[in-house]
Design a protein around this motif. Sequence first.
Motif, PDB file in Angstrom:
ATOM      1  N   CYS A  84       0.832  -1.194   0.000  1.00 36.55           N
ATOM      2  CA  CYS A  84       0.000   0.000   0.000  1.00 36.55           C
ATOM      3  C   CYS A  84       0.869   1.247   0.000  1.00 36.55           C
ATOM      4  CB  CYS A  84      -0.903   0.019   1.230  1.00 36.55           C
ATOM      5  SG  CYS A  84      -2.041  -1.350   1.238  1.00 36.55           S
ATOM      6  N   ASP A  85       0.297   2.343  -0.419  1.00 35.80           N
ATOM      7  CA  ASP A  85       1.006   3.612  -0.447  1.00 35.80           C
ATOM      8  C   ASP A  85       0.895   4.267   0.922  1.00 35.80           C
ATOM      9  OD1 ASP A  85       2.114   6.039  -0.955  1.00 35.80           O
ATOM     10  OD2 ASP A  85       0.782   6.556  -2.610  1.00 35.80           O
TER      11      ASP A  85
ATOM     12  N   ARG B 240      -4.608   3.159  -2.804  1.00 34.35           N
ATOM     13  CA  ARG B 240      -3.600   4.225  -2.929  1.00 34.35           C
ATOM     14  C   ARG B 240      -4.238   5.602  -2.917  1.00 34.35           C
ATOM     15  NH1 ARG B 240       0.258   3.639  -7.674  1.00 34.35           N
ATOM     16  NH2 ARG B 240       1.175   5.385  -6.580  1.00 34.35           N
TER      17      ARG B 240
END
Length: 124
Positions: A21-22, A92
């Motif tokens: 994940c961001d 994101r």
Amino acid sequence: MKYRLITLVILVTLALSSAGCDTRRVAVRPHRTGVADVSIFYDELSPFGHWFQVDGFGWVWTPYGTPIGWRPYTHGHWVYTEYGWTWVSAWRWGWAPFHYGRWTHHARHGWLWVPGTVWGPAWV
């Protein structure tokens, strides 16, 4: 208590980063003043979804690549913070639509996000 919260935030950040994940966009701290203008969202969210106008709402956004039957607040998890229960999205693009504006369900278009300028831990 403060030590536990910091530890929890660090663990959640590490877990999200290992899941691909961001984590640069995980919003656990509010912007006290919110954002000055919703135009910041247009460029930031355009690669992840479609902007269009809907009568009664103005400009709205809907994400690309969500499965049939998708609904907001289903891809991520809740964390209890000093701001209350806070949604940490695994998308994101989740830093904006789950903390600013509101989601609405439209009969023709499905789930749409209507941008707003006030930060919240989650707008459910």
